[in-house]
Write a protein that holds these residues in place. Structure first.
Motif, PDB file in Angstrom:
ATOM      1  N   VAL A   1      -5.327   0.262   2.207  1.00  0.00           N
ATOM      2  CA  VAL A   1      -4.898  -0.953   2.920  1.00  0.00           C
ATOM      3  C   VAL A   1      -5.873  -2.098   2.657  1.00  0.00           C
ATOM      4  O   VAL A   1      -5.467  -3.238   2.383  1.00  0.00           O
TER       5      VAL A   1
ATOM      6  N   LYS B   1      -4.889  -5.640   0.858  1.00  0.00           N
ATOM      7  CA  LYS B   1      -5.047  -6.935   1.539  1.00  0.00           C
ATOM      8  C   LYS B   1      -6.003  -7.847   0.774  1.00  0.00           C
ATOM      9  O   LYS B   1      -5.812  -9.068   0.745  1.00  0.00           O
TER      10      LYS B   1
ATOM     11  N   ASP C   1       3.623  -3.446   4.751  1.00  0.00           N
ATOM     12  CA  ASP C   1       3.445  -2.003   4.907  1.00  0.00           C
ATOM     13  C   ASP C   1       4.385  -1.468   5.978  1.00  0.00           C
ATOM     14  O   ASP C   1       4.095  -0.481   6.653  1.00  0.00           O
ATOM     15  N   THR C   2       5.545  -2.130   6.154  1.00  0.00           N
ATOM     16  CA  THR C   2       6.436  -1.814   7.269  1.00  0.00           C
ATOM     17  C   THR C   2       7.463  -0.735   6.950  1.00  0.00           C
ATOM     18  O   THR C   2       8.464  -0.601   7.661  1.00  0.00           O
TER      19      THR C   2
ATOM     20  N   TYR D   1       1.827  -9.389   1.908  1.00  0.00           N
ATOM     21  CA  TYR D   1       1.441  -7.985   2.089  1.00  0.00           C
ATOM     22  C   TYR D   1       2.478  -7.345   3.004  1.00  0.00           C
ATOM     23  O   TYR D   1       2.872  -7.921   4.025  1.00  0.00           O
TER      24      TYR D   1
ATOM     25  N   LYS E   1      -0.129   3.532   4.234  1.00  0.00           N
ATOM     26  CA  LYS E   1      -0.695   2.565   5.177  1.00  0.00           C
ATOM     27  C   LYS E   1      -1.667   3.212   6.160  1.00  0.00           C
ATOM     28  O   LYS E   1      -2.333   2.500   6.929  1.00  0.00           O
ATOM     29  N   ASN E   2      -1.729   4.556   6.153  1.00  0.00           N
ATOM     30  CA  ASN E   2      -2.680   5.242   7.034  1.00  0.00           C
ATOM     31  C   ASN E   2      -4.011   5.523   6.351  1.00  0.00           C
ATOM     32  O   ASN E   2      -4.874   6.210   6.890  1.00  0.00           O
TER      33      ASN E   2
ATOM     34  N   PRO F   1       0.852  -1.204   0.000  1.00  0.00           N
ATOM     35  CA  PRO F   1       0.000   0.000   0.000  1.00  0.00           C
ATOM     36  C   PRO F   1       0.881   1.244   0.000  1.00  0.00           C
ATOM     37  O   PRO F   1       1.834   1.348   0.773  1.00  0.00           O
TER      38      PRO F   1
END
Length: 465
Positions: A386, A390, A406-407, A404, A380-381, A377
């Motif tokens: 998101v 997913k 988003d880190t 997936y 991610k906020n 994504p």
């Protein structure tokens, strides 16, 4: 470009979860390694490629999974109890213990206080033979000094195939030529293990025993030598990093009529080109030694049975010629660990981005890549982005290994996936919510393409092959 040395792969493996030192929180255990989440996937993909090629795509090979612990008599009659030895020497000065035939590779354990490799400033004992098999005992009340309870962890998977020859022959109704394939763990108490996963005490073999008429053995042997080079090429290993080594008569095992090793350039940093290569796999013509030695009927020159403990005769009866004989065996034996190391070294490459930053790209073949697609994504906020990402992951997952992530920022996410060999990244952005399309990024070229969500699965399947 390939990795400049094994140490580069060691660093990458620990950083990204391919291979970890075993028992690390307790100081480790010499030459023992654990395969992480990516390493186990890569190893499984290598094994699946081998199995599919030999067992599924051919019509003359059956599979087997034999026991790690066998009756001790297996290793007595195979010759391992008396001949499976390495010459061992100790240095009285540094207290190091080395293989006599591998002194050129050793490193002094005490800050190079002596040099066993060159023979300078070291004080070596006379060589003695050291058996490489790990001993164990079988039975709840067995003790270490109970000879009847003695057993071994198998040092190779081949013997489990030979002692099952008649079982497979009778149940599969095979006729010569045919083979029996097996993948499994083997254990050797190496005197001087090392070089990461190149030489370890616990390793995994992919072995084929191919049985044939004696007169057909030389041609079949050569066919496997040629075809295994092609298989390594199919894994992404360059022909420039492979070469053949014909064992001399003095080097041949007692059972072998001819053995050819396929070598890989595991040590490109060495100045001497010949020293850059070491064994990747061996392909041997084992003659009829193994089936004879495990059979109850063969006799020596004095008429005495060679095997007084076997209950079966492992000869083959040809109904067309009414002839009974012991088949010859061609054995291509490859290690999963060394193959994985060669694949990682050959896939390693570096590329500089627009900012002048050096990035690592692991250009794994698509069928070997632990992860095929990463769905990312852009924000991610944003719950909508998101949720869409997913959902895409769930749609793709049954068909291809998809994750997936988003880190981090999108740049770091791309770099991470490049470094672990993921062929494609799918990015869901703000526009995706409006045009129902995503950006697909290619690992090797960094080129990006806009693809409709409805067409994404088919698009990726074609690209992945």
């Amino acid at each position: 470009m390939t990795a400049p040395n094994i140490e580069t792969i060691v660093s990458l493996s620990k950083r990204r979860g391919f291979v970890f030192p075993a028992s690390d929180i307790y100081g480790g255990l010499g030459s023992s390694w654990d395969y992480g989440s990516l390493g186990v996937e890569l190893a499984n993909n290598i094994k699946q490629s081998w199995w599919r090629w030999l067992v599924h795509e051919r019509d003359d090979i059956e599979g087997l999974d034999s026991s790690i612990i066998q009756n001790r008599q297996v290793w007595k009659y195979s010759g391992h109890e008396t001949t499976f030895n390495d010459p061992l020497v100790d240095c009285r000065k540094c207290k190091g213990r080395f293989r006599l035939d591998k002194l050129q590779d050793v490193v002094c354990p005490k800050d190079n206080s002596c040099n066993a490799g060159s023979g300078k400033e070291c004080d070596l004992t006379e060589a003695r033979q050291f058996n490489l098999m790990f001993k164990t005992t079988v039975g709840a009340v067995s003790s270490d000094d109970d000879e009847s309870a003695l057993a071994y962890l198998r040092p190779e998977t081949a013997q489990g195939i030979f002692i099952n020859f008649k079982n497979v022959l009778d149940t599969s109704r095979r006729k010569l030529p045919f083979g029996i394939a097996q993948i499994g763990k083997a254990f050797r108490n190496e005197v001087t293990p090392g070089n990461f996963i190149f030489r370890t005490r616990e390793f995994e073999q992919m072995e084929l025993e191919y049985f044939c008429r004696p007169e057909d053995a030389p041609a079949i042997h050569q066919e496997f030598i040629d075809s295994f080079q092609d298989w390594f090429n199919s894994l992404g290993i360059s022909s420039e990093n492979l070469k053949l080594y014909e064992q001399s008569k003095a080097e041949l095992s007692h059972y072998s009529d001819r053995t050819v090793d396929i070598l890989y350039r595991f040590f490109p940093e060495r100045e001497d080109e010949a020293a850059q290569f070491d064994e990747l796999m061996g392909i041997a013509n084992r003659t009829d030694y193994d089936l004879k030695t495990h059979s109850k009927k063969p006799e020596d020159a004095d008429g005495k049975r060679l095997n007084s403990d076997s209950t079966e005769d492992l000869s083959y009866f040809d109904p067309q010629t009414n002839e009974r004989f012991y088949p010859y065996c061609i054995e291509p034996s490859a290690g999963v660990n060394r193959t994985l190391l060669a694949v990682l070294m050959d896939a390693y490459t570096e590329k500089t981005n627009d900012k002048g930053e050096k990035r690592v790209i692991l250009k794994l073949k698509h069928n070997l890549a632990p992860i095929k697609v990463a769905v990312l994504p852009l924000a991610k906020n944003k719950p909508e982005i998101v949720a869409m990402a997913k959902d895409l992951k769930k749609q793709l997952l049954p068909t291809m290994r998809t994750v997936y992530d988003d880190t981090g920022g999108i740049g770091k996410l791309y770099a991470r996936q490049d470094e672990i060999g993921t062929p494609f990244c799918v990015t869901v952005d703000h526009e995706s919510l409006e045009d129902n399309a995503v950006t697909v990024r290619d690992r090797d070229t960094w080129e990006q393409e806009r693809v409709k969500v409805a067409e994404l699965k088919e698009y990726l399947q074609k690209r992945l092959g």
